[in-house]
Every structure is written in C-alpha cells, then in structure tokens.
Design a protein around this motif. Structure first.
Motif: not given
Length: 351
Positions: A215-216, A218-220, A222-223, A228
């Motif tokens: 999740i971490v 994927a978030y990084l 994504y930003t 995604f």
C-alpha cells in the motif's frame, strides 16, 4: 506419505491464475490475479516439503526423474506445435508467425512464444530442491530461518538496484532472465518449506506487513505517476512492489485453503487429476490460445464476456486434449519396457 489435497489445490490454482493472464482480462482483473507465479512456487515448495519429510532425497535419482519430466514433454509439445503451424502455413495462406530465433528461445525457455517460461521456473525449483530439503532439516529455529531469508532478499534488492543499470547485451539476458529470476523464487520456495511449521498468528503478521508495504509503495507510485501503477511492471525481474502484493496474496490463500476439508471422493479425484496433469493442461492451453488468436475471435481485448469465453475455451481445450492424450497413450498396445517405464510416464500422469 499422505497426500495433501490442499497443496494440490494451491499448485493448481497457481497455474490456472497464470492461464487467466493469457485470456486478455480487464486491467483490474489482471492486477488482482497478479500473484500466480509466486503461488505456483509456494505450492511446489509445500508439496516437496511434505514428500521429503518422510523420505530421503537421493539427489541423482531425483534429478534423473524430475528434470526429464519437465523438459521432455515441453520439447515434444513445442515440436508438435511448431510443425503443426508450419504445415498449416504451407497448405494455406496462413503465414508462419515465428522467427527462427523465437523458436530456439522457446526450446530454451528464454522467451520465444512467451508461455514456456513457467518451465524455467519449475526447473529452477527442481535444481534447488536438495538445498531446500537440507536447510529445512538442519535449521529448526523459525526466526533464524526467516531472518536469513529476509536478509537474502534485502541483498537481492540491493543487487538489482546496483547491477541492473550496468547490464547490457548477453549480461542483461543472463541476469534478468536467469539470476534475478532464480534468487527471489528460490527465497519463496525456501519460505514454503517453513510455512507449515509457522503459527497462524505469524502468517497473519507476515501477510499484514506485506500488504502494508504494498500500500505504501502503491501510494508513492500513484503520487508520482498520477494513476495506479500495475505491479506487472515490476515483475521482470521481480522486485518489492510486485512481490509485496504477491506475498500478501499467497499467504492469505494458504491460510484459506489449508483449512478446506474435501470429503467427497469424486471432488478429491478431480482435484488430484487436474493437479497431476496440470503441466500438460498448461501446454495444450497454448495451442488453444493460438487457435483463438488466428480465428480472430479475440480482436476485442479486456471485455469481460470475451475474457470469460476465452479462458473457458483455453482451460476446457487443455483438459479435453490432456484426457484424450492420456487415454490414447495408455491404450497403445506397446509392451516395450522402456516405453512403459520411462517414456509413458513422461507423456501422461502414469507413475
């Protein structure tokens, strides 16, 4: 040895999930199922850990039996597959779709038609099985065992980060297609040997930790990208973003499937047959893939009804032709000892 039907289910599910990827699924389905290879590795490790828990591994005899069981059927199928396509191209307007290089790469399991790489994974796992059995027998401390695997994995990630930018030509092929494939899947294979001895709470902790890492990351990503990023982009070679999601998924599936009790004899026999014949089902599904492709049925990709129809066709084709193959070969009136004891077991699931 008592057969563990749950391990059959895990191995079978791993191969089926890989086949789903060949059916042009929508992007979200492709991502959800993007743990097939690690699941296949875990299933193989669990099976070998069970087999050799009560049996001594004779390395030479193991290699002599296992490696031909992998290589010979694949080579035989590829020979038939390419000859069939070539014969079709000769008698029709159909153009033979593969270069000589693609054909050779296929027989080497180094790319080619793009499906047979799974045999490279199986061969790697077979080669390291004696090491896995030895370590499982000698290291009795779970914490020490898992910590060693974690350190080995960290070293692998560092090596990929530092070495990959320097690789060109044949060195790139060797590292990215062999070394950087063998190391992470070896670690997963070794983990599978230890998995049955882990407490459920430990597996929960490992699963949640893997999910958190995914999740971490994927978030990084994504930003940074604005959308995604699929883990598939980090599968060759396998690195943390791909493996964290896959590791979470395979541990959850293991927790679910290990508690399943199949008491129905018919269901048991079906699962065992499918698992025992899974490699030939996989090989025949390649033929089905190209039938679908050249019939222009699959021009529209990523549409759910097309995807469902395609995967149903490929799996059904694989099962039917494997069954026909087994039936015909087992009925051949050949009494030759070499045929019955050495060749027939390579072509069917007959022991």
């Amino acid at each position: 040895m008592t057969r563990n039907i749950n391990y059959d289910l895990i191995r079978l599910l791993g191969l089926l999930i890989i086949m789903v990827a060949h059916s042009s699924p929508p992007g979200w389905i492709f991502q959800l199922r993007n743990f097939g290879t690690p699941l296949l590795v875990i299933g193989s490790g669990l099976t070998y850990s069970l087999i050799f828990a009560s049996r001594k591994l004779e390395i030479k005899a193991f290699y002599k039996k296992r490696l031909p069981k992998l290589i010979f059927p694949a080579w035989l199928f590829l020979t038939f597959f390419f000859l069939a396509l070539y014969a079709t191209s000769v008698v029709s307007d159909f153009e033979f779709p593969f270069s000589n290089e693609k054909v050779i790469e296929s027989f080497l399991f180094m790319g080619g038609i793009g499906f047979v790489w799974v045999f490279k994974i199986y061969i790697i796992l077979s080669l390291i099985t004696p090491l896995a059995v030895y370590l499982d027998d000698k290291v009795n401390n779970n914490l020490k065992y898992l910590s060693s695997l974690l350190l080995l994995y960290i070293g692998y990630e560092i090596a990929v980060y530092l070495i990959t930018p320097l690789l060109t030509g044949v060195y790139s092929t060797v590292f990215n297609s062999i070394i950087f494939i063998a190391i992470p899947y070896t670690i997963l294979f070794l983990y599978a040997f230890n998995l049955p001895s882990l407490k459920k709470i430990s597996i929960y902790f490992i699963s949640i930790s893997s999910l958190f890492i995914f999740i971490v990351l994927a978030y990084l990503k994504y930003t940074e990208a604005g959308y995604f990023v699929h883990t598939q982009l980090y599968k060759y070679p396998p690195t943390l973003y791909y493996l964290s999601y896959a590791f979470f998924a395979v541990n959850v599936i293991y927790l679910i499937l290990r508690n399943i009790k199949i008491s129905n004899d018919l269901t048991n026999s079906i699962v065992i047959w499918l698992s025992s014949n899974s490699l030939w089902i996989y090989l025949w599904h390649i033929f089905a893939f190209y039938i679908w492709k050249f019939a222009s049925i699959g021009e529209i990709d990523s549409i759910v009804p097309v995807f469902v129809g395609k995967i149903f066709f490929m799996i059904t084709f694989g099962i039917v032709f494997t069954h026909l193959q087994n039936t015909l070969l087992n009925r051949l009136p050949i009494e030759n000892t070499t045929w019955k004891n050495k060749l027939l077991p390579l072509l069917t699931n007959k022991k």
